[in-house]
Design a protein around this motif. Structure first.
Motif, PDB file in Angstrom:
ATOM      1  N   LEU A 163      33.945  33.245  25.422  1.00 18.33           N
ATOM      2  CA  LEU A 163      33.677  32.401  26.857  1.00 18.33           C
ATOM      3  C   LEU A 163      33.075  33.144  27.708  1.00 18.33           C
ATOM      4  O   LEU A 163      32.076  32.717  28.358  1.00 18.33           O
ATOM      5  CB  LEU A 163      35.185  32.125  27.243  1.00 18.33           C
ATOM      6  N   GLU A 164      33.560  34.361  27.966  1.00 18.69           N
ATOM      7  CA  GLU A 164      32.722  35.121  29.096  1.00 18.69           C
ATOM      8  C   GLU A 164      31.109  35.315  28.841  1.00 18.69           C
ATOM      9  O   GLU A 164      30.443  35.208  29.701  1.00 18.69           O
ATOM     10  CB  GLU A 164      33.373  36.465  29.254  1.00 18.69           C
ATOM     11  N   SER A 165      30.837  35.818  27.430  1.00 16.52           N
ATOM     12  CA  SER A 165      29.346  35.808  27.178  1.00 16.52           C
ATOM     13  C   SER A 165      28.721  34.696  27.293  1.00 16.52           C
ATOM     14  O   SER A 165      27.380  34.533  27.669  1.00 16.52           O
ATOM     15  CB  SER A 165      29.226  36.368  25.941  1.00 16.52           C
ATOM     16  N   GLY A 166      29.481  33.444  27.021  1.00 18.67           N
ATOM     17  CA  GLY A 166      28.702  32.097  27.351  1.00 18.67           C
ATOM     18  C   GLY A 166      28.647  31.809  28.659  1.00 18.67           C
ATOM     19  O   GLY A 166      27.838  30.834  29.127  1.00 18.67           O
ATOM     20  N   ALA A 167      29.436  32.325  29.716  1.00 23.29           N
ATOM     21  CA  ALA A 167      29.493  31.779  31.262  1.00 23.29           C
ATOM     22  C   ALA A 167      28.168  31.932  31.704  1.00 23.29           C
ATOM     23  O   ALA A 167      27.463  33.055  31.561  1.00 23.29           O
ATOM     24  CB  ALA A 167      30.514  32.640  31.984  1.00 23.29           C
ATOM     25  N   ARG A 168      27.881  31.091  32.679  1.00 24.88           N
ATOM     26  CA  ARG A 168      26.550  31.249  33.286  1.00 24.88           C
ATOM     27  C   ARG A 168      26.540  32.556  34.036  1.00 24.88           C
ATOM     28  O   ARG A 168      27.597  32.881  34.798  1.00 24.88           O
ATOM     29  CB  ARG A 168      26.224  29.936  34.093  1.00 24.88           C
ATOM     30  N   VAL A 169      25.303  33.170  33.934  1.00 19.97           N
ATOM     31  CA  VAL A 169      25.204  34.308  34.626  1.00 19.97           C
ATOM     32  C   VAL A 169      24.963  33.818  36.182  1.00 19.97           C
ATOM     33  O   VAL A 169      23.858  33.523  36.328  1.00 19.97           O
ATOM     34  CB  VAL A 169      24.378  35.419  34.141  1.00 19.97           C
ATOM     35  N   GLU A 170      25.738  33.833  37.085  1.00 13.71           N
ATOM     36  CA  GLU A 170      25.550  33.799  38.444  1.00 13.71           C
ATOM     37  C   GLU A 170      25.485  34.791  39.302  1.00 13.71           C
ATOM     38  O   GLU A 170      25.840  35.839  39.079  1.00 13.71           O
ATOM     39  CB  GLU A 170      26.496  32.979  39.068  1.00 13.71           C
ATOM     40  N   VAL A 171      24.592  34.537  40.465  1.00 14.14           N
ATOM     41  CA  VAL A 171      24.617  35.666  41.712  1.00 14.14           C
ATOM     42  C   VAL A 171      25.722  35.597  42.146  1.00 14.14           C
ATOM     43  O   VAL A 171      25.933  34.866  43.325  1.00 14.14           O
ATOM     44  CB  VAL A 171      23.483  35.447  42.428  1.00 14.14           C
ATOM     45  N   ASN A 172      26.953  35.894  41.713  1.00 10.79           N
ATOM     46  CA  ASN A 172      27.949  35.945  42.453  1.00 10.79           C
ATOM     47  C   ASN A 172      28.773  37.281  42.324  1.00 10.79           C
ATOM     48  O   ASN A 172      29.538  37.638  41.502  1.00 10.79           O
ATOM     49  CB  ASN A 172      29.055  34.914  41.868  1.00 10.79           C
ATOM     50  N   ILE A 173      28.531  38.105  43.151  1.00 11.89           N
ATOM     51  CA  ILE A 173      29.117  39.590  43.160  1.00 11.89           C
ATOM     52  C   ILE A 173      30.615  39.669  43.518  1.00 11.89           C
ATOM     53  O   ILE A 173      31.202  40.694  43.357  1.00 11.89           O
ATOM     54  CB  ILE A 173      28.305  40.671  43.846  1.00 11.89           C
ATOM     55  N   VAL A 174      31.196  38.649  44.153  1.00 13.37           N
ATOM     56  CA  VAL A 174      32.621  38.589  44.555  1.00 13.37           C
ATOM     57  C   VAL A 174      33.454  38.494  43.546  1.00 13.37           C
ATOM     58  O   VAL A 174      34.787  38.989  43.680  1.00 13.37           O
ATOM     59  CB  VAL A 174      32.653  37.681  45.733  1.00 13.37           C
ATOM     60  N   LYS A 175      33.134  37.911  42.565  1.00 15.47           N
ATOM     61  CA  LYS A 175      34.326  37.591  41.216  1.00 15.47           C
ATOM     62  C   LYS A 175      34.499  38.832  40.486  1.00 15.47           C
ATOM     63  O   LYS A 175      33.681  39.635  40.204  1.00 15.47           O
ATOM     64  CB  LYS A 175      33.893  36.609  40.584  1.00 15.47           C
ATOM     65  N   ARG A 176      35.845  39.041  40.175  1.00 13.35           N
ATOM     66  CA  ARG A 176      36.103  40.181  39.275  1.00 13.35           C
ATOM     67  C   ARG A 176      35.456  40.041  38.189  1.00 13.35           C
ATOM     68  O   ARG A 176      35.374  40.864  37.247  1.00 13.35           O
ATOM     69  CB  ARG A 176      37.517  40.464  39.215  1.00 13.35           C
ATOM     70  N   ASP A 177      35.470  38.705  37.295  1.00 17.25           N
ATOM     71  CA  ASP A 177      35.159  38.219  36.322  1.00 17.25           C
ATOM     72  C   ASP A 177      34.398  37.099  36.132  1.00 17.25           C
ATOM     73  O   ASP A 177      34.648  36.084  37.001  1.00 17.25           O
ATOM     74  CB  ASP A 177      36.527  38.146  35.364  1.00 17.25           C
ATOM     75  N   PRO A 178      33.067  36.840  35.405  1.00 13.23           N
ATOM     76  CA  PRO A 178      32.425  35.868  35.499  1.00 13.23           C
ATOM     77  C   PRO A 178      33.244  34.421  35.315  1.00 13.23           C
ATOM     78  O   PRO A 178      32.786  33.432  35.775  1.00 13.23           O
ATOM     79  CB  PRO A 178      31.437  35.962  34.395  1.00 13.23           C
ATOM     80  N   LEU A 179      34.313  34.579  34.335  1.00 11.79           N
ATOM     81  CA  LEU A 179      35.118  33.174  34.374  1.00 11.79           C
ATOM     82  C   LEU A 179      35.926  33.013  35.585  1.00 11.79           C
ATOM     83  O   LEU A 179      36.506  31.716  35.608  1.00 11.79           O
ATOM     84  CB  LEU A 179      35.918  33.322  33.124  1.00 11.79           C
ATOM     85  N   ASP A 180      36.208  33.870  36.492  1.00 12.71           N
ATOM     86  CA  ASP A 180      37.057  33.612  37.717  1.00 12.71           C
ATOM     87  C   ASP A 180      36.382  32.402  38.216  1.00 12.71           C
ATOM     88  O   ASP A 180      35.357  32.040  38.196  1.00 12.71           O
ATOM     89  CB  ASP A 180      37.000  34.653  38.550  1.00 12.71           C
ATOM     90  N   PHE A 181      37.411  31.441  38.769  1.00 15.06           N
ATOM     91  CA  PHE A 181      36.902  30.385  39.285  1.00 15.06           C
ATOM     92  C   PHE A 181      37.442  30.054  40.740  1.00 15.06           C
ATOM     93  O   PHE A 181      38.572  30.649  40.952  1.00 15.06           O
ATOM     94  CB  PHE A 181      37.306  29.026  38.504  1.00 15.06           C
ATOM     95  N   VAL A 182      37.085  29.407  41.574  1.00 14.87           N
ATOM     96  CA  VAL A 182      37.446  29.326  42.888  1.00 14.87           C
ATOM     97  C   VAL A 182      38.706  28.351  43.125  1.00 14.87           C
ATOM     98  O   VAL A 182      38.590  27.317  42.468  1.00 14.87           O
ATOM     99  CB  VAL A 182      36.309  28.840  43.957  1.00 14.87           C
ATOM    100  N   LEU A 183      39.432  28.755  44.037  1.00 12.91           N
ATOM    101  CA  LEU A 183      40.796  27.780  44.379  1.00 12.91           C
ATOM    102  C   LEU A 183      40.651  27.393  45.664  1.00 12.91           C
ATOM    103  O   LEU A 183      41.002  26.228  45.870  1.00 12.91           O
ATOM    104  CB  LEU A 183      42.058  28.767  44.182  1.00 12.91           C
ATOM    105  N   TRP A 184      40.004  28.235  46.612  1.00 11.32           N
ATOM    106  CA  TRP A 184      39.791  27.879  48.115  1.00 11.32           C
ATOM    107  C   TRP A 184      38.452  28.444  48.318  1.00 11.32           C
ATOM    108  O   TRP A 184      38.323  29.684  48.139  1.00 11.32           O
ATOM    109  CB  TRP A 184      40.967  28.570  48.929  1.00 11.32           C
TER     110      TRP A 184
END
Ligand code: AMP
Ligand code: ZN
Length: 459
Positions: A163-184
């Motif tokens: 799943l992780e390798s399929g996750a879109r590579v975003e410019v988001n350096i604040v996440k610990r993992d590309p699959l992490d998603f926003v709650l707030w």
């Protein structure tokens, strides 16, 4: 014995409600930034049949379907229109209600809105942070820590690394993992916002369904549904949030409907290949649209085409012709038709088979109509009763069969038919044919059967 296909186990399972006789079901609702398209309608019509059938089988069903009334698409639409986001929300919520009513979709018992649930959402996020399933990132947003939830990927049937390798590579350096998603998400200047321990902001999309379903249906409930595009990431994320927050199993059965496609592609707003429900309703009677949506199995894809609507119209015409001119009666009890209908619906809501049984029943009505009109009336009542379980066949036959004929001069048609019958009696075949042609020019087609002439409108 009702069996339902569970996307989690990928097989049909015998349905056993958590509380005997009671079903709690949650279906992810629309995001109200535009009119709903017929693809959305297909999913809600599929679940409408599920709800109707469960109720008909005697279950006390509590149906919750939310309204996503805050998200990026709504904010963007409000900015484009230079309107308040609440104006956008009200406009499309009202429109969607009108469209769903027209399609005969039963109103849910609960229709929670994300913005009404901000306190519940905040409480759930606090729990997730406390038990180390969520973190406040450097930019102040709160994220779910996917790596902390071991079963992640179970519903999608994908390994977390895949799943992780399929996750879109975003410019988001604040996440610990590309699959992490926003709650707030903290609000940018000018964006709608609510107070929270993490600052002024708004909830992410996934958390609203976890918070609302938990409040309305409890930690653990029977069925959760949506279109199959919601399996990943939305439903996977709902499981991660809910189970990490409650430490309990979230849902027993995951149900997902197949896509409405157009030229073999999923109908969607983003591809621009969509027709709104309201536009289609200008062209076809609502029952035809509904029939088109539910006549295939809910897990199979369904193809959008004019021909499909014409087929739906002619199928309904056959049913209404069978029901036509028969008096009200009590439905014939204990028939094999009803038994077979239940068998079909018990097998993961197999509407195509259920409908084929209704066709057999309507042929039977046509056969008994002359020989045994009382039986025909009881069979017709049964057809209406079973039709109601699918949300069809409740209209007046003549109203359906003559729909679209409001512009016709019925008195004139009837006097032409009388004149033609007289010409036939007089063996004036040329005149009879001339009148038939005159009617045909008005799209009125005659049918002569057992000394009786009926007509229908065929445009
Ligand atoms: P949305 O408003 O985009 O969240 O969609 C509302 C519901 O419609 C979700 O359950 C989607 O899975 C479903 N949906 C969206 N497009 C289609 C489609 N083409 N066919 C069937 N269901 C769809
Ligand atoms: Zn949801």
């Amino acid at each position: 014995m009702l069996k339902i296909y569970n996307s989690m186990t990928q097989q049909k399972e015998v349905f056993t409600p958590i509380h005997p006789g009671k079903v709690n079901i949650y279906v992810c609702g629309p995001t109200v930034y535009d009119f709903a398209h017929v693809g959305n309608g297909r999913t809600y019509a599929a679940f409408d049949v599920v709800i109707r059938y469960l109720r008909w089988r005697g279950y006390d069903v509590t149906y919750a379907r939310n309204i996503t009334d805050i998200d990026d698409k709504i904010i963007n639409r409000a900015n484009e229109n230079k309107e308040d986001f609440q104006v956008v929300v009200e406009r499309y919520t009202n429109a969607i209600h009108e469209d769903f009513d027209a399609l005969g979709l039963l109103a849910p018992n609960h229709e929670p809105r994300a913005t009404e649930y901000v306190p519940h959402i905040i409480t759930m996020i606090e729990t997730l942070i406390k038990n180390a399933h969520a973190y406040v990132a450097e930019n102040g947003d709160v994220y779910y820590d996917v790596r902390k939830f071991k079963p992640y990927g179970e519903l999608a049937h994908r390994d977390i690394d895949k799943l992780e390798s399929g996750a879109r590579v975003e410019v988001n350096i604040v996440k610990r993992d590309p699959l992490d998603f926003v709650l707030w998400k903290l609000a940018k200047p000018g964006e709608p916002h609510w107070s929270s321990p993490w600052g002024e902001g708004r909830p992410g999309w996934h958390i609203e369904c976890s918070a609302m379903s938990n409040h309305l249906l409890g930690d653990h409930f029977d069925i959760h549904g949506g279109g199959k595009d919601l399996i990943f990431p939305h439903h996977e994320n709902e499981i991660a949030q809910s189970e990490a927050a409650t430490c309990k199993k979230f849902v027993n059965i995951w149900m997902h409907s197949g896509y409405l496609q157009i030229e073999k592609e999923k109908m969607s707003k983003s591809l621009g290949n969509f027709f709104t429900i309201r536009d289609v309703l200008k062209q076809y009677p609502a029952e035809v649209v509904r029939y088109f949506m539910i006549s295939g199995h809910y897990r199979s894809p369904v193809q959008y085409s004019e021909n499909a609507f014409e087929l739906a119209r002619s199928a309904l015409s056959r049913f209404y012709n069978a029901l036509k001119d028969l008096p009200d009666a009590d439905a014939l009890p204990n028939t094999t038709y009803e038994k077979q209908f239940i068998e079909a619906m018990d097998d993961d809501f197999n509407t195509p088979i259920a409908i084929s049984i209704l066709f057999e029943l309507s042929h039977e009505i046509q056969r008994s109509r002359e020989s045994n009109p009382k039986l025909a009336a009881e069979q017709a009542a049964l057809l209406r009763k079973l039709g109601n379980v699918l949300g069809i066949l409740q209209d007046e036959s003549n109203k359906f069969l003559k729909a679209g004929t409001e512009h016709l001069d019925i008195a004139k048609i009837e006097s032409l038919i009388a004149a033609r019958n007289q010409a036939r009696t007089d063996k004036n075949w040329a005149e009879a044919d001339r009148i038939r042609a005159e009617l045909a020019a008005m799209s009125v087609v005659l049918e002569d059967a057992s000394g009786n002439t009926t007509w229908k409108y065929q445009n």
